[in-house]
Design an enzyme around this catalytic site. Sequence first.
Site, PDB file in Angstrom:
ATOM      1  N   CYS A 175      59.839 -22.179 -11.039  1.00 33.49           N
ATOM      2  CA  CYS A 175      60.908 -22.552 -10.108  1.00 33.49           C
ATOM      3  C   CYS A 175      60.857 -21.714  -8.833  1.00 33.49           C
ATOM      4  CB  CYS A 175      62.259 -22.450 -10.780  1.00 33.49           C
ATOM      5  SG  CYS A 175      62.568 -20.839 -11.524  1.00 33.49           S
ATOM      6  N   GLU A 204      70.439 -22.988 -13.425  1.00 30.94           N
ATOM      7  CA  GLU A 204      69.277 -22.458 -12.698  1.00 30.94           C
ATOM      8  C   GLU A 204      68.370 -23.649 -12.436  1.00 30.94           C
ATOM      9  OE1 GLU A 204      66.008 -21.598 -11.750  1.00 30.94           O
ATOM     10  OE2 GLU A 204      65.561 -20.449 -13.564  1.00 30.94           O
TER      11      GLU A 204
HETATM   12  P1  NAD Z   1      63.161 -33.302 -16.058  1.00 33.03           P
HETATM   13  O1  NAD Z   1      64.114 -33.241 -14.934  1.00 33.03           O
HETATM   14  O2  NAD Z   1      63.057 -34.586 -16.823  1.00 33.03           O
HETATM   15  O3  NAD Z   1      63.496 -32.174 -17.145  1.00 33.03           O
HETATM   16  C1  NAD Z   1      63.672 -30.829 -16.799  1.00 33.03           C
HETATM   17  C2  NAD Z   1      64.195 -30.145 -18.055  1.00 33.03           C
HETATM   18  O4  NAD Z   1      65.478 -30.654 -18.362  1.00 33.03           O
HETATM   19  C3  NAD Z   1      63.370 -30.412 -19.308  1.00 33.03           C
HETATM   20  O5  NAD Z   1      63.312 -29.237 -20.065  1.00 33.03           O
HETATM   21  C4  NAD Z   1      64.124 -31.495 -20.061  1.00 33.03           C
HETATM   22  O6  NAD Z   1      63.971 -31.417 -21.456  1.00 33.03           O
HETATM   23  C5  NAD Z   1      65.538 -31.211 -19.676  1.00 33.03           C
HETATM   24  N1  NAD Z   1      66.375 -32.393 -19.611  1.00 33.03           N
HETATM   25  C6  NAD Z   1      66.103 -33.566 -19.007  1.00 33.03           C
HETATM   26  N2  NAD Z   1      67.121 -34.425 -19.138  1.00 33.03           N
HETATM   27  C7  NAD Z   1      68.072 -33.788 -19.865  1.00 33.03           C
HETATM   28  C8  NAD Z   1      69.367 -34.138 -20.331  1.00 33.03           C
HETATM   29  N3  NAD Z   1      69.917 -35.329 -20.057  1.00 33.03           N
HETATM   30  N4  NAD Z   1      70.043 -33.224 -21.052  1.00 33.03           N
HETATM   31  C9  NAD Z   1      69.524 -32.005 -21.313  1.00 33.03           C
HETATM   32  N5  NAD Z   1      68.323 -31.618 -20.885  1.00 33.03           N
HETATM   33  C10 NAD Z   1      67.599 -32.496 -20.167  1.00 33.03           C
HETATM   34  O7  NAD Z   1      61.781 -32.910 -15.485  1.00 33.03           O
HETATM   35  P2  NAD Z   1      60.404 -32.467 -16.135  1.00 33.03           P
HETATM   36  O8  NAD Z   1      59.408 -33.539 -15.862  1.00 33.03           O
HETATM   37  O9  NAD Z   1      60.507 -31.937 -17.510  1.00 33.03           O
HETATM   38  O10 NAD Z   1      60.136 -31.254 -15.175  1.00 33.03           O
HETATM   39  C11 NAD Z   1      59.858 -31.480 -13.822  1.00 33.03           C
HETATM   40  C12 NAD Z   1      60.951 -31.054 -12.907  1.00 33.03           C
HETATM   41  O11 NAD Z   1      61.925 -30.256 -13.556  1.00 33.03           O
HETATM   42  C13 NAD Z   1      60.331 -30.181 -11.856  1.00 33.03           C
HETATM   43  O12 NAD Z   1      60.044 -30.948 -10.728  1.00 33.03           O
HETATM   44  C14 NAD Z   1      61.339 -29.120 -11.591  1.00 33.03           C
HETATM   45  O13 NAD Z   1      62.142 -29.492 -10.502  1.00 33.03           O
HETATM   46  C15 NAD Z   1      62.219 -29.107 -12.783  1.00 33.03           C
HETATM   47  N6  NAD Z   1      62.044 -27.924 -13.633  1.00 33.03           N
HETATM   48  C16 NAD Z   1      62.611 -26.779 -13.219  1.00 33.03           C
HETATM   49  C17 NAD Z   1      62.475 -25.641 -13.981  1.00 33.03           C
HETATM   50  C18 NAD Z   1      63.092 -24.349 -13.545  1.00 33.03           C
HETATM   51  O14 NAD Z   1      62.656 -23.307 -13.988  1.00 33.03           O
HETATM   52  N7  NAD Z   1      64.148 -24.369 -12.723  1.00 33.03           N
HETATM   53  C19 NAD Z   1      61.754 -25.677 -15.153  1.00 33.03           C
HETATM   54  C20 NAD Z   1      61.187 -26.870 -15.567  1.00 33.03           C
HETATM   55  C21 NAD Z   1      61.357 -28.013 -14.793  1.00 33.03           C
END
Ligand code: NAD
Length: 482
Positions: A290, A256
């Site tokens: 999201c 998702e």
């Molecule tokens: P990010 O891409 O660094 O992380 C998003 C999520 O993924 C976080 O919970 C993080 O802990 C996890 N994550 C990151 N790298 C990972 C890895 N290698 N393995 C497992 N999990 C990992 O971004 P962020 O700064 O935390 O959030 C911002 C962006 O993330 C937003 O711009 C949005 O696009 C996306 N986001 C989407 C949702 C959603 O509901 N679809 C929720 C939160 C963040």
Amino acid sequence: MTDHQPTSDYPALKLHVDGAWIGVGDRRVHQVIDPATGQVLGDLPLADMADLDRALDAAARAYPRWRAVPALERGAILRKAAQLLRDRAESIARNATREEGKTLAETRIEVMAAAGLFDFYAEEARRIYGRVLVRPAGQRSLVVHEPVGPVAAFAPWNFPIHNPARKLGAPIAAGCPVILKPAEEAPASAMAVVQALIDAGLPDGVCQLVFGVPDEVSRHLLASPVIRKLSFTGSTSVGKHLMKLAADTMKRTTLELGGHAPVIIFDDCDLDRTVEALAVGKARNAGQVCVSPTRFYVQEGIYERFVAALAERMGQIRVGNGLDPAVGMGPMANPRRPAAMAQLIGDALGKGARLRTGGEAIPGAGYFWQPTLLSDVPNEARIMNEEPFGPVVVAAPFRDLDDAVEQANRLPFGLAAFAFTENARRANLIGDAIEAGMVGINTVLLAAPDAPFGGIKESGHGAEDGPEGLAACLVTKTIHQV
Ligand code: NAD
């Protein structure tokens, strides 16, 4: 260990592995910060490789035992956990607001939504049916659905209670153990969800909770043959990376991912109701949702009037600490978000967008950002193409339905889309033409326990919630007998 004392009513933060809660010990820690004040709430232990190996071993042992538990008993545990969440709603909601920032009204709703999801899957567990195929006398062919096996689940910070509940309810109902790694930013909320399941009688090893360095945890868990499924909610870039890791052992995936929801506002909409729904919807969790309404395409005849009314209403939203009941929008969850907002908004203004309200960080402690509306935003602006994940609306005019559909479907994302119209024919046409997993017509509310939630295109695949969320935790076996 750092030398501060954790805040009194905030719990000591722990992992849950093989039936035991595990504190910091000599592990590395992550400091959990209140985004409204900048105050440190607690030290979170980060799992090391030995913790992850013990979790994998416990999940492997729990799997044959848990799948053998009758569906009605699995359901009864989920139902009891739902009640415990409701009983504990106030303290869970307060801690969630403190660690994530969104208003108490929103975190209370989240607890109830998590409980509703557990109740739904408590019922759904008994509806895992198969098929008997027509064969000559004395022969049978059976189609049966079995649990996929242990799941590695990764949940983000933006719904600190509901995201973990989503990662747990369907697999547990299906008979799968889960190793859950929620976001390190909001651990107490996930702990509370897991505690409710344990207190409801969930056996050891069925639901384990780890925090860690995300890349370390995901690489280690996804390399293991014990894990049969990856479930991830987060950004598209991380989702693609994890899908590649999962491919090495051919794990099933539910992803998702990011969106960039278009909102098509026709000239026949109910203007007052539309403005109100969208202003409140955009402020929800400071836009860090999201399915947040983001790209507003407004029909030419009402464009100026709509933009002015929405800017005025967004300017009235009171921003502050989510624990204050008078506040309509809390801070952003972490310092990465205001930094991203500043860049995207600066880029749009440089490319000709007009600032109609907001546009800046709010000075002082915490990660506050003003509700922001940019109009006349050109497609070349980064914000028209990259998910802003913040309290910003970007608006542009459109001519007719075809023009609106072309703009809405322009991006590689396909999570949520919205349309506002009082014309039933237009509502039907737009519902059919939009490329998205979910469409809201005259509403911005899309999540419900019985409704599949998920996207298409680069927003991911495999729905959560609804019967589809349970089906995604099952594999199919055909047994031919002559
Ligand atoms: P990010 O891409 O660094 O992380 C998003 C999520 O993924 C976080 O919970 C993080 O802990 C996890 N994550 C990151 N790298 C990972 C890895 N290698 N393995 C497992 N999990 C990992 O971004 P962020 O700064 O935390 O959030 C911002 C962006 O993330 C937003 O711009 C949005 O696009 C996306 N986001 C989407 C949702 C959603 O509901 N679809 C929720 C939160 C963040």
